[in-house]
Design an enzyme around this catalytic site. Structure first.
Site, PDB file in Angstrom:
ATOM      1  N   GLU A  71      91.683  25.636  50.951  1.00 62.64           N
ATOM      2  CA  GLU A  71      92.296  25.923  49.657  1.00 62.64           C
ATOM      3  C   GLU A  71      91.281  26.476  48.575  1.00 62.64           C
ATOM      4  O   GLU A  71      91.437  27.261  47.616  1.00 62.64           O
ATOM      5  CB  GLU A  71      92.828  24.506  48.931  1.00 62.64           C
ATOM      6  N   TYR A  89      95.515  22.488  40.817  1.00 63.17           N
ATOM      7  CA  TYR A  89      96.162  22.903  42.079  1.00 63.17           C
ATOM      8  C   TYR A  89      95.454  22.368  43.319  1.00 63.17           C
ATOM      9  O   TYR A  89      96.156  21.978  44.305  1.00 63.17           O
ATOM     10  CB  TYR A  89      96.068  24.622  42.125  1.00 63.17           C
ATOM     11  N   ASP A 120     100.320  27.368  42.462  1.00 62.32           N
ATOM     12  CA  ASP A 120      99.115  28.654  42.632  1.00 62.32           C
ATOM     13  C   ASP A 120      99.895  29.871  42.231  1.00 62.32           C
ATOM     14  O   ASP A 120     101.122  29.826  41.709  1.00 62.32           O
ATOM     15  CB  ASP A 120      98.208  28.845  43.878  1.00 62.32           C
TER      16      ASP A 120
END
Length: 381
Positions: A54, A137, A155
């Site tokens: 991520e 996030y 996102d």
């Protein structure tokens, strides 16, 4: 005033849905299980690999990240191994991926996980958000994908999908828009939060794209309000970003015999903690090939690096022009001029940290794309 008429003011907060076989989440999940891409970080629910992927995927395309991810986990397979890493090696593995502030926070975060949580990423949102470099996030992605917690992970892809689902026309740059969309998605989130959040991301990446979305292939097209109201091409609404700030720079390629001077940039500047060359910002209207530019470089090298340049008779002509290139950052544009200078002797400093190396040795240092681009323009890569 927004361009799109608000048809249902105040409804964005949503109401919990009763999940059924034909519900939007169920249809989305069925599509995901049949169409999800085979990506290396999806091979397990290891929170370390999910966190790393991520971080790498922020503002970077999946196709670019895959190779970096595989090389990175081969060298640092666990959070413990990353916690004991040297910063220069991490930056070298990251080289070319861009947005280096992400890489700079990897080791502090890994060390915090090891020191404060026994090498296991925490399972609460509060504790996740205390880790260096972890925002809402990333925390949501790790908690939902690794631990299957019902936590939103919103996102850019998810913002776009949700804006179209709900025909939500508020500027998505605003924090209030994020919160409103998170609330509405939470109302729809099934128990299988792990795959629901990934399905939203996948839909945004592969079907509900920024331009020319493939609505004919969307598994939930029949419940998309933007599609039914003809708003797909104008949503999400996003205000214009501020204009990028442009600056002219002389990048000093300083030689002494067969060696060149490189420096490790300060951690608190753009491209911080990476290796490069001394840089001088030029005042507006001052050209790179001028005596003013030459004197500025000469003063910088003497005062900050302890380097004296070989006296030149043609100072008015400035340094020797080797090449020029422009590099665009998120909020800035560098117009760079690579200029050649000759030092009288090699002098190394600790602040800034400098080395004198052969040109062939530069490949062993983490050199950002901006400087690589400049070397290519000068045919010196």
């Amino acid at each position: 005033m927004n361009r799109i008429e608000r048809g249902r003011e105040g409804e964005i907060e949503g109401v919990p849905m009763v999940q059924s076989r034909n519900s939007r989440p169920q249809r989305l999940l069925e599509w995901y299980f049949l169409n999800a891409r085979d990506l290396p970080w999806r091979e397990s629910h290891d929170p370390y690999r999910i966190w790393l992927s991520e971080v790498m995927l922020q503002q970077t395309q999946v196709v670019t990240v895959i190779g970096y991810f595989l090389r990175f986990v081969e060298r640092f397979p666990t959070v413990q191994s990353l916690a004991s890493a040297e910063e220069d090696e991490v930056f070298k593995l990251w080289e070319g991926l861009g947005y280096y502030s992400r890489a700079r926070r990897l080791i502090p975060c890994a060390r915090a996980v090891v020191a404060q949580h026994g090498g296991v990423f925490p399972g609460s949102l509060e504790e996740m958000l205390k880790l260096p470099g972890v925002g809402p996030y990333t925390a949501g992605a790790v908690l939902s994908i690794a631990y299957n917690q019902r936590v939103p992970a919103v996102d850019g892809n998810v913002l776009r999908v949700a804006s179209r689902w709900y025909a939500y026309d508020t500027d998505i740059r605003l924090p209030a828009a994020h919160k409103a969309i998170e609330s509405r998605l939470m109302a729809e989130m099934p128990e299988d939060a792990r795959h629901f959040n990934q399905a939203l991301m996948e839909l945004g990446a592969c079907v509900c794209t920024p331009k020319n979305p493939a609505c004919d292939r969307c598994p939930v097209a029949e419940s998309c309000e933007a599609l039914s109201r003809g708003l797909v091409e104008v949503l999400p609404f996003k205000s214009k970003a501020k204009a990028k700030v442009e600056s002219e720079k002389v990048v000093a390629y300083v030689t002494c015999g067969e060696l060149i001077l490189i420096e490790k940039r300060a951690p608190d500047v753009l491209l911080g903690s990476l290796w490069g060359f001394p840089v001088v910002d030029l005042p507006e209207g001052v050209g790179a090939k001028t005596e003013t530019a030459y004197r500025a470089v000469e003063a910088l090298l003497r005062e900050d690096y302890g380097v004296e340049l070989v006296a030149r008779e043609d100072v008015e002509a400035g340094g020797k022009v080797l090449g020029a290139a422009t590099h665009v950052f998120t909020h800035r544009v560098w117009k760079m001029h690579l200029m050649g200078f000759e030092a009288a002797a090699t002098v190394e400093t600790d602040l800034p940290e400098t080395r004198w190396v052969r040109p062939s040795a530069i490949k062993h240092f983490a050199l950002p794309t901006a400087f690589k681009k400049l070397l290519r323009a000068a045919k010196m890569d």
